[in-house]
Design a protein around this motif. Structure first.
Motif, PDB file in Angstrom:
ATOM      1  N   CYS A 185       0.855  -1.186   0.000  1.00  0.00           N
ATOM      2  CA  CYS A 185       0.000   0.000   0.000  1.00  0.00           C
ATOM      3  C   CYS A 185       0.887   1.231   0.000  1.00  0.00           C
ATOM      4  O   CYS A 185       2.022   1.178   0.484  1.00  0.00           O
ATOM      5  CB  CYS A 185      -0.863  -0.027   1.265  1.00  0.00           C
ATOM      6  SG  CYS A 185      -1.876   1.449   1.507  1.00  0.00           S
ATOM      7  N   SER A 186       0.377   2.326  -0.520  1.00  0.00           N
ATOM      8  CA  SER A 186       1.175   3.555  -0.506  1.00  0.00           C
ATOM      9  C   SER A 186       1.425   4.007   0.932  1.00  0.00           C
ATOM     10  O   SER A 186       2.378   4.716   1.212  1.00  0.00           O
ATOM     11  CB  SER A 186       0.481   4.655  -1.308  1.00  0.00           C
ATOM     12  OG  SER A 186      -0.753   4.985  -0.725  1.00  0.00           O
ATOM     13  N   GLY A 187       0.577   3.559   1.866  1.00  0.00           N
ATOM     14  CA  GLY A 187       0.780   3.877   3.275  1.00  0.00           C
ATOM     15  C   GLY A 187       2.055   3.265   3.832  1.00  0.00           C
ATOM     16  O   GLY A 187       2.537   3.658   4.889  1.00  0.00           O
ATOM     17  N   ARG A 188       2.612   2.289   3.144  1.00  0.00           N
ATOM     18  CA  ARG A 188       3.837   1.634   3.595  1.00  0.00           C
ATOM     19  C   ARG A 188       5.068   2.502   3.331  1.00  0.00           C
ATOM     20  O   ARG A 188       6.151   2.224   3.828  1.00  0.00           O
ATOM     21  CB  ARG A 188       3.976   0.267   2.873  1.00  0.00           C
ATOM     22  CG  ARG A 188       5.238  -0.523   3.195  1.00  0.00           C
ATOM     23  CD  ARG A 188       5.249  -0.987   4.642  1.00  0.00           C
ATOM     24  NE  ARG A 188       6.487  -1.675   5.022  1.00  0.00           N
ATOM     25  CZ  ARG A 188       7.555  -1.056   5.493  1.00  0.00           C
ATOM     26  NH1 ARG A 188       7.564   0.262   5.618  1.00  0.00           N
ATOM     27  NH2 ARG A 188       8.616  -1.744   5.845  1.00  0.00           N
ATOM     28  N   HIS A 222      -7.022  -0.250  -0.812  1.00  0.00           N
ATOM     29  CA  HIS A 222      -7.408  -1.582  -0.376  1.00  0.00           C
ATOM     30  C   HIS A 222      -7.506  -1.654   1.145  1.00  0.00           C
ATOM     31  O   HIS A 222      -8.169  -2.519   1.693  1.00  0.00           O
ATOM     32  CB  HIS A 222      -6.356  -2.558  -0.891  1.00  0.00           C
ATOM     33  CG  HIS A 222      -6.755  -3.983  -0.824  1.00  0.00           C
ATOM     34  ND1 HIS A 222      -7.719  -4.504  -1.642  1.00  0.00           N
ATOM     35  CD2 HIS A 222      -6.350  -4.995  -0.029  1.00  0.00           C
ATOM     36  CE1 HIS A 222      -7.872  -5.789  -1.353  1.00  0.00           C
ATOM     37  NE2 HIS A 222      -7.057  -6.100  -0.375  1.00  0.00           N
ATOM     38  N   TYR A 223      -6.811  -0.751   1.807  1.00  0.00           N
ATOM     39  CA  TYR A 223      -6.836  -0.705   3.270  1.00  0.00           C
ATOM     40  C   TYR A 223      -7.574   0.557   3.716  1.00  0.00           C
ATOM     41  O   TYR A 223      -7.148   1.252   4.617  1.00  0.00           O
ATOM     42  CB  TYR A 223      -5.415  -0.756   3.809  1.00  0.00           C
ATOM     43  CG  TYR A 223      -4.639  -1.909   3.238  1.00  0.00           C
ATOM     44  CD1 TYR A 223      -4.758  -3.188   3.771  1.00  0.00           C
ATOM     45  CD2 TYR A 223      -3.820  -1.743   2.123  1.00  0.00           C
ATOM     46  CE1 TYR A 223      -4.076  -4.256   3.224  1.00  0.00           C
ATOM     47  CE2 TYR A 223      -3.132  -2.810   1.575  1.00  0.00           C
ATOM     48  CZ  TYR A 223      -3.264  -4.072   2.128  1.00  0.00           C
ATOM     49  OH  TYR A 223      -2.595  -5.125   1.576  1.00  0.00           O
ATOM     50  N   LEU A 224      -8.637   0.852   3.013  1.00  0.00           N
ATOM     51  CA  LEU A 224      -9.557   1.948   3.297  1.00  0.00           C
ATOM     52  C   LEU A 224      -8.989   3.338   3.013  1.00  0.00           C
ATOM     53  O   LEU A 224      -9.390   3.976   2.070  1.00  0.00           O
ATOM     54  CB  LEU A 224     -10.094   1.870   4.722  1.00  0.00           C
ATOM     55  CG  LEU A 224     -10.615   0.494   5.152  1.00  0.00           C
ATOM     56  CD1 LEU A 224     -11.191   0.557   6.553  1.00  0.00           C
ATOM     57  CD2 LEU A 224     -11.659  -0.035   4.175  1.00  0.00           C
ATOM     58  N   GLU A 225      -8.039   3.822   3.847  1.00  0.00           N
ATOM     59  CA  GLU A 225      -7.702   5.239   3.713  1.00  0.00           C
ATOM     60  C   GLU A 225      -6.220   5.500   3.880  1.00  0.00           C
ATOM     61  O   GLU A 225      -5.828   6.609   4.199  1.00  0.00           O
ATOM     62  CB  GLU A 225      -8.491   6.025   4.757  1.00  0.00           C
ATOM     63  CG  GLU A 225      -8.313   5.414   6.125  1.00  0.00           C
ATOM     64  CD  GLU A 225      -9.258   5.963   7.177  1.00  0.00           C
ATOM     65  OE1 GLU A 225      -8.905   5.894   8.344  1.00  0.00           O
ATOM     66  OE2 GLU A 225     -10.334   6.471   6.801  1.00  0.00           O
ATOM     67  N   GLN A 226      -5.406   4.450   3.674  1.00  0.00           N
ATOM     68  CA  GLN A 226      -3.990   4.635   3.951  1.00  0.00           C
ATOM     69  C   GLN A 226      -3.315   5.535   2.921  1.00  0.00           C
ATOM     70  O   GLN A 226      -2.261   6.107   3.196  1.00  0.00           O
ATOM     71  CB  GLN A 226      -3.280   3.283   4.047  1.00  0.00           C
ATOM     72  CG  GLN A 226      -3.909   2.330   5.067  1.00  0.00           C
ATOM     73  CD  GLN A 226      -4.048   2.918   6.454  1.00  0.00           C
ATOM     74  OE1 GLN A 226      -4.807   3.866   6.675  1.00  0.00           O
ATOM     75  NE2 GLN A 226      -3.315   2.380   7.404  1.00  0.00           N
ATOM     76  N   ASN A 227      -3.918   5.658   1.738  1.00  0.00           N
ATOM     77  CA  ASN A 227      -3.297   6.549   0.752  1.00  0.00           C
ATOM     78  C   ASN A 227      -3.378   8.014   1.203  1.00  0.00           C
ATOM     79  O   ASN A 227      -2.560   8.826   0.804  1.00  0.00           O
ATOM     80  CB  ASN A 227      -3.894   6.342  -0.645  1.00  0.00           C
ATOM     81  CG  ASN A 227      -5.402   6.237  -0.643  1.00  0.00           C
ATOM     82  OD1 ASN A 227      -6.040   6.373   0.389  1.00  0.00           O
ATOM     83  ND2 ASN A 227      -5.982   6.002  -1.810  1.00  0.00           N
ATOM     84  N   TYR A 228      -4.353   8.327   2.062  1.00  0.00           N
ATOM     85  CA  TYR A 228      -4.392   9.692   2.597  1.00  0.00           C
ATOM     86  C   TYR A 228      -3.166   9.937   3.481  1.00  0.00           C
ATOM     87  O   TYR A 228      -2.645  11.041   3.550  1.00  0.00           O
ATOM     88  CB  TYR A 228      -5.662   9.915   3.437  1.00  0.00           C
ATOM     89  CG  TYR A 228      -6.924   9.911   2.614  1.00  0.00           C
ATOM     90  CD1 TYR A 228      -7.235  11.003   1.810  1.00  0.00           C
ATOM     91  CD2 TYR A 228      -7.792   8.831   2.630  1.00  0.00           C
ATOM     92  CE1 TYR A 228      -8.396  11.006   1.048  1.00  0.00           C
ATOM     93  CE2 TYR A 228      -8.941   8.825   1.862  1.00  0.00           C
ATOM     94  CZ  TYR A 228      -9.249   9.909   1.076  1.00  0.00           C
ATOM     95  OH  TYR A 228     -10.388   9.901   0.324  1.00  0.00           O
ATOM     96  N   LYS A 229      -2.744   8.863   4.153  1.00  0.00           N
ATOM     97  CA  LYS A 229      -1.553   9.007   4.992  1.00  0.00           C
ATOM     98  C   LYS A 229      -0.326   9.202   4.121  1.00  0.00           C
ATOM     99  O   LYS A 229       0.574   9.969   4.450  1.00  0.00           O
ATOM    100  CB  LYS A 229      -1.422   7.802   5.910  1.00  0.00           C
ATOM    101  CG  LYS A 229      -2.383   7.957   7.086  1.00  0.00           C
ATOM    102  CD  LYS A 229      -3.027   6.708   7.552  1.00  0.00           C
ATOM    103  CE  LYS A 229      -4.293   7.073   8.300  1.00  0.00           C
ATOM    104  NZ  LYS A 229      -5.160   5.947   8.536  1.00  0.00           N
ATOM    105  N   ALA A 230      -0.316   8.513   2.994  1.00  0.00           N
ATOM    106  CA  ALA A 230       0.788   8.698   2.049  1.00  0.00           C
ATOM    107  C   ALA A 230       0.801  10.144   1.557  1.00  0.00           C
ATOM    108  O   ALA A 230       1.856  10.770   1.429  1.00  0.00           O
ATOM    109  CB  ALA A 230       0.647   7.734   0.880  1.00  0.00           C
TER     110      ALA A 230
END
Ligand code: FES
Lengths: 156, 685
Positions: free
Chosen positions: A43-46, A74-82
């Protein structure tokens, strides 16, 4: 003016959308610039800002961060964290004297092979225009959230 | 699961024995990339990085290719395998299984995608070869930091959710229920049946749609293992494959389901008549309390508060339905409210169907403006014996039979201004309607087509039959339908179809009494939103994306969510039924297996290093991280963790390890990818 500098770019993709977009660009045989080398994460959150700084420090001239469209992660909203980290990182980069545009964030869905390819072409041209980064490769810089083993490694 | 991958990372790489395999993929890869050069680069240039052998082979995924790897693992004691071939989404499983067979932990096998990401997208051979080397070097460095992992086993709940009660969903639901497992079928409309219930005949056999569909609907309504939730929508999906929790919103029917007998007296007595733009496609009427059609399943009416007098004029008015309801207690409940129920299921089949293209969007065809321009669905309803005209094909006045009819194909399909795809069903549907019009009215019929696509069993034979029946075919895209006569030769009261007949190279104006627009099919207007609820994506055209366009058109990228019917793309009834059955087979396979092996990509916290800052706590969308106040550290519940890695990236102490995508792996991969900026010889040092 002809510019024959070939930038080297590291691209981070998420497993679910943007990596699939790259796959689709491949299966549909779209052609794009060969300057971007992809890394697949879940995920981009990673994406740890350390990864980006490491890439720049080790010789990349730019970094492309890609993930699913807002709402599609795919993990709901982790791209916002990215997205948040990207903003912060750009500020840090400016303070380090690196053009923030060298680190670009974009979204691509699993269907958007063509958009993915076009984004790569555009980004490569942008980095080409900025010229080589020439970040001294060693000693390694100590960026924001460094993994401790790196910190130890960099100590004299 | 790994606990502290960091510990054994640092020196580990040195003693690895890595085997590198470069696939030609026929000429797919070898035609662009200098495979030999990549092989030598890895085999000789990267010896110092633990590579002990490097080979190339025509098809690594073939049995011989896999055996090659297995043999090398045994003979050369390989501890890591790197295969430079296609995307891991295609063959990661293949090569991991091969390694597993040879006794090497499957997660020590790394794929380098040099086909999709290099050979297929670049033309410059040198640049492509350099990039391939970089990717291989990145994969090697990553593999050096991989650790053995074990798949995570999760139990599969045997209950299944099917969304959409059209023919595809019904088929899937019935097959799973027939196998003895519980199925929840959620349908947005008051009855199951979907679009097929609106049709009169089905091509190419001209079976009556109701005759073949109603037995299935009835079976679904009375099946002991099939639980219908009609007039309901899925609101939320939580959890993951094997263990989903689904929230279903049941809209109020204002009718007590367990009391109502479906006698229909309330419908008879209701004084409010409104246009039925759902089931009757706008050409028929219904009451304010209604059953969409006589064979509806469940056989229960639904009250529409937007048109009911009781709701419009206030309490005390009308209540005819309630007054005449013969049941005890009374089945009408004006105070019914929305309900939410939770269902636990292991798998989900999405069969949400399609919307019809809105023909009003093409103003030059006159739909909505010229009364005698109809849509295909309106004509379907007219042909139907239980439809508003009792099966008579008439003009908008409801009486006059048309003497000439023009049927326009590809309305909204294969058209850059609207949808560029082929709707797949309109050619055959137009031929069927042409046949029905000829049969019932004897009218002259002109079909205007761009290309006739009558692939599949018995379809072209049907086309021949319609040709023999005397239907005229004009090849050309219709420019306009107009009611204005041009010159004295043209009479008033006709519709003129302006078309370039491309077979004779002439503009023609064909006068008809009635025009039928074969509107194409479109993804549901809310497909994107529904996709987000279920965690699946839509294609550029809006159809749900399947896992693999050819090899797996049934699964999605989200484990445990399967597709059936037009939700995945335009298709006809036989194809929808087949896909519904295929989805059911997949679900049954899962249920039979009882448990699933999931990728062991999970995060874990090293309590020793955790400072208890709690930064990670709020980042987890699955509430998998909790803070142990007594110990002053955070901990991850691995059953809830889905492995996105956001917390791993956020931990300022580096205390969170992400198995499968550890910091060490990613950092090493970055180094590896950038290594080849140097020439191979220099890279050695
Ligand atoms: S999974 Fe793609 S951004 Fe999160």
């Amino acid at each position: 003016m002809a510019n024959d500098f070939e930038p080297v770019i590291i691209g981070f993709t998420c497993n679910w959308c943007s990596y699939r977009a790259a796959d689709v660009a491949g299966t549909t045989r779209l052609k794009y610039a060969p300057n971007v080398r992809l890394i697949r994460l879940m995920c981009s959150g990673r994406i740890d800002p350390t990864f980006v700084l490491k890439a720049l420090a080790d010789g990349a001239d730019g970094v492309l961060i890609t993930g699913c469209h807002p709402g599609d992660c795919h993990y709901l909203e982790q791209n916002y964290k990215a997205l948040r980290r990207h903003r912060l990182l750009q500020r840090t980069l400016a303070q380090l004297g690196v053009e923030p545009e060298r680190v670009h964030l974009t979204w691509a869905s699993a269907a958007e092979g063509a958009i993915f390819a076009a984004t790569i072409d555009r980004f490569v041209e942008r980095v080409r225009a900025l010229g080589p980064l020439r970040w001294p490769a060693r000693p390694k810089p100590l960026p924001v959230a460094v993994a401790p083993e790196l910190a130890e490694e960099a100590l004299p | 699961m790994t606990d502290q991958p960091q510990q054994h990372q640092q020196e580990q790489g040195q003693e690895e024995r890595i085997g590198v395999y470069v696939c030609h993929c026929g000429t797919n890869i070898a035609g662009v990339i200098d495979v030999g050069s990549v092989r030598d680069f890895a085999g000789e240039g990267l010896k110092g990085r633990g590579v002990v052998l490097s080979r190339d082979y025509t098809f690594m995924c073939s049995t011989t290719g896999q055996e090659l790897i297995q043999k090398d693992i045994a003979e050369h004691g390989l501890t890591r395998v790197v295969v430079a071939a296609c995307s891991p989404h295609l063959h990661e499983g293949t090569f991991r299984t091969a390694c597993d067979r040879a006794g090497l932990n499957p997660y020590l096998c790394e794929l380098a995608s040099i086909r999709e990401h290099v050979a297929w997208v670049h033309t410059d051979h040198d640049a492509a070869t350099t990039k391939a080397k970089a990717i291989v070097s990145g994969a090697i460095e990553r593999a050096r930091h991989s650790v053995p992992l074990e798949a995570i086993h999760v139990p599969v709940d045997a209950a299944t959710l099917v969304v959409g009660g059209g023919i595809a969903g019904l088929q899937a639901a019935l097959e799973i229920a027939d196998a003895g497992h519980e199925v929840y079928l959620v349908e947005r409309e008051p009855s199951v049946g979907g679009h097929m219930a609106q049709f009169d005949k089905t091509f190419p056999t001209l079976d009556c749609a109701a005759c073949i569909l109603t037995p299935k609907m009835a079976a679904a309504g009375s099946h002991p293992h099939l639980h219908l939730h009609t007039w309901s929508e899925v609101e939320k999906v939580e959890g993951f494959v094997g263990n989903f929790t689904v929230t279903v919103r049941r809209k109020p029917r204002y009718v007590l389901e367990d009391v109502c007998t479906g006698c229909g007296i309330c419908i008879e007595k209701c004084p409010v008549v409104v246009v039925d733009d759902a089931y009757e496609a706008g050409i028929g009427y219904r009451k304010a309390i209604y059953m969409p059609f006589p064979q509806a399943v469940p056989k229960l009416p639904v009250l529409d508060p937007d048109t009911c007098t009781y709701y419009l004029k206030g309490k005390g008015s009308c209540r005819a339905c309630e007054k005449f309801c013969p049941t005890e207690p009374n089945s009408i409940d004006f105070n019914q409210t929305e309900q939410r129920i939770n269902l636990r299921v292991g798998n989900i089949v999405l069969a949400t169907g399609f919307d019809l293209f809105d023909a009003r969007r093409i103003p030059q065809y006159g739909y909505g403006r010229l009364p005698n321009v109809f849509t295909n669905l309106e004509l379907e309803r007219m042909c139907n014996a239980s439809g508003p005209t009792g099966g008579a094909i008439t003009l908008r006045d409801g009486r006059t039979a048309p003497k000439s009819v023009g049927i326009i194909h590809c309305v909204g399909s294969r058209d850059r201004n609207y949808n560029n795809y082929c709707s797949a069903i309109c050619c055959m549907q137009s031929l069927k309607l042409a046949h029905l019009v000829r049969e019932r009215t004897g009218a002259e019929v002109h079909n205007f087509y761009i290309d006739l696509r009558t692939a599949f069993k018995d379809y072209d034979e049907f086309y021949q039959r319609v040709l023999d029946e005397g239907v005229h075919f004009v090849r050309g895209k219709v420019a306009e339908v107009s009611e204005v006569p041009r010159g004295p030769d043209e009479a008033e009261g006709k519709l003129y179809v302006q078309v370039e007949d491309t077979l004779i190279g002439m503009q023609r104006r064909i006068p008809v009494d009635m025009v039928v627009l074969s509107a194409g099919i479109e993804p549901r207007h809310d497909a994107k939103q529904v996709g987000q609820t279920f965690g699946i994506a839509c294609s550029a055209n809006g159809w749900f994306i399947e896992k693999h366009a050819k090899l797996d058109p049934i699964s999605t990228m989200t484990e445990g969510v399967f597709l059936a019917g037009c939700a995945q793309g335009p298709k006809d009834i036989p194809a929808s039924v087949s896909q519904g059955a295929a989805a059911a087979a997949r679900v049954l396979m899962r249920i039979r297996q009882g448990e699933l092996a999931l990728e062991p990509v999970r995060a874990s916290i090293d309590a020793e290093r955790c400072s208890g800052c709690r930064i990670c706590n709020a980042l987890c969308p699955f509430n998998a991280i909790s803070y142990d106040a007594a110990g002053g550290v955070s901990a991850i519940n691995s059953a809830l963790c889905q492995g996105c890695g956001t917390c791993v990236a956020a931990c300022p102490a580096g205390a969170i390890a992400g198995s499968g995508f550890s910091n060490e792996q990613v950092l090493a991969q970055i180094e590896g990818l950038l290594l080849t900026n140097l020439e191979p010889a220099e890279a050695l040092t």
